[in-house]
Design an enzyme around this catalytic site. Structure first.
Site, mmCIF file in Angstrom:
data_model
loop_
_atom_site.group_PDB
_atom_site.id
_atom_site.type_symbol
_atom_site.label_atom_id
_atom_site.label_comp_id
_atom_site.label_asym_id
_atom_site.label_seq_id
_atom_site.Cartn_x
_atom_site.Cartn_y
_atom_site.Cartn_z
ATOM 1 N N GLU A 81 0.829 -1.207 0.000
ATOM 2 C CA GLU A 81 0.000 0.000 0.000
ATOM 3 C C GLU A 81 0.865 1.260 0.000
ATOM 4 O O GLU A 81 1.810 1.381 0.758
ATOM 5 C CB GLU A 81 -0.925 0.001 1.225
ATOM 6 C CG GLU A 81 -1.902 -1.162 1.262
ATOM 7 C CD GLU A 81 -2.961 -1.105 0.146
ATOM 8 O OE1 GLU A 81 -3.073 -0.062 -0.527
ATOM 9 O OE2 GLU A 81 -3.666 -2.121 -0.030
ATOM 10 N N CYS A 144 -8.551 -1.431 7.907
ATOM 11 C CA CYS A 144 -7.147 -1.505 7.474
ATOM 12 C C CYS A 144 -6.585 -0.123 7.184
ATOM 13 O O CYS A 144 -5.489 0.221 7.649
ATOM 14 C CB CYS A 144 -7.001 -2.412 6.254
ATOM 15 S SG CYS A 144 -7.175 -4.152 6.688
ATOM 16 N N HIS A 170 -1.644 -5.556 2.149
ATOM 17 C CA HIS A 170 -2.853 -6.382 2.064
ATOM 18 C C HIS A 170 -2.506 -7.720 1.416
ATOM 19 O O HIS A 170 -1.721 -7.764 0.466
ATOM 20 C CB HIS A 170 -3.927 -5.686 1.205
ATOM 21 C CG HIS A 170 -4.926 -4.901 1.997
ATOM 22 N ND1 HIS A 170 -5.114 -3.549 1.832
ATOM 23 C CD2 HIS A 170 -5.821 -5.293 2.958
ATOM 24 C CE1 HIS A 170 -6.077 -3.134 2.655
ATOM 25 N NE2 HIS A 170 -6.517 -4.162 3.354
HETATM 26 N N1 PCA Z 1 -9.097 -6.446 6.294
HETATM 27 C C1 PCA Z 1 -10.015 -5.341 6.489
HETATM 28 C C2 PCA Z 1 -9.974 -5.060 7.970
HETATM 29 C C3 PCA Z 1 -9.329 -6.251 8.589
HETATM 30 C C4 PCA Z 1 -8.728 -7.001 7.477
HETATM 31 O O1 PCA Z 1 -7.994 -7.986 7.576
HETATM 32 C C5 PCA Z 1 -9.724 -4.139 5.602
HETATM 33 O O2 PCA Z 1 -9.185 -4.311 4.500
HETATM 34 O O3 PCA Z 1 -10.043 -3.020 5.989
#
Ligand code: PCA
Length: 213
Positions: A81, A144, A170
């Site tokens: 990210e 997140c 992610h």
């Molecule tokens: N993914 C979510 C919140 C917790 C997670 O593992 C997100 O992408 O916001």
């Protein structure tokens, strides 16, 4: 105190029974990487409570490097990210039933923060090892992004964390959760490569003429 890497994952959310981010970071707990010890911790998928927990971990460990990891169902590659934005806009309820819409993560703070990880070097390192990876321009507006923003705000404003670098990654679903999926071993390998690279490379070369995606 010194030479720690803090690696966080989330608990399961949205009706799921597992979260690959937690399974992957747990697998790296206590590993030594280039003279650093990995400390893995779980954050709750809850607005505010996740950041309270993260800030306590930062105080406790004073890590040299922090990478928060979350699940992004529907993505096929490990997403490095680039930018955290100062907004909460939850498409679903968090694990405490909260669903903030268009509220700031930190009132009065900057609109966004960039990662302080060398994401282009990390991208190259993962791809060279055959791990599907991409740079992502949005971590969404759910928990997140909230944690990513809160992390970067802490690193920007807490004096004792002035030399700490951090960012957010992610990861896809596991194959048993849906398609596209990525095997847990590949996610773990990708995270380990990302950590090694972040310790070896301080910053990506400055963007400018000739920079490519
Ligand atoms: N993914 C979510 C919140 C917790 C997670 O593992 C997100 O992408 O916001």
């Amino acid at each position: 105190m010194a030479n720690k890497i803090l690696l966080t994952g989330f608990d399961a959310f949205g009706g799921a029974t597992l979260n690959p981010s937690w399974l992957a970071v747990r697998a790296l707990h206590d590993r030594q990487i280039l003279g650093h010890t990995v400390v893995a911790a779980q954050l709750p998928t809850v607005f505010d409570a996740s950041l309270t927990a993260l800030n306590a971990l930062l105080t406790q460990h004073r890590p040299a490097l922090v990478i928060c990891v979350g699940q992004a169902g529907g993505r096929s590659a490990i997403s490095l990210e680039r930018v955290a934005i100062n907004v909460n806009d939850a498409p679903i309820a968090d694990n405490a039933g909260g669903q903030p819409v268009d509220t700031p993560v930190k009132p009065g703070a900057p609109a966004a923060y960039f990662t302080s990880l060398p994401i282009k070097a990390m991208l190259a390192a993962l791809q060279a090892d055959g791990v599907a990876a991409e740079v992502s321009q949005t971590a969404g507006t759910f928990v997140c992004n909230h944690v990513f923003y809160g992390l970067m705000h802490a690193l920007a404003t807490r004096r004792e964390l002035k030399h700490t670098r951090g960012g957010f990654i992610h990861v896809p679903w596991l194959p048993e959760q849906g398609t596209p999926g990525m095997a847990l071993d590949d996610i773990v390998r990708g995270l380990r490569l990302a950590l090694r690279c972040a310790l070896q490379v301080d910053k990506d070369a400055a963007l400018g003429a000739g920079a490519t995606n």
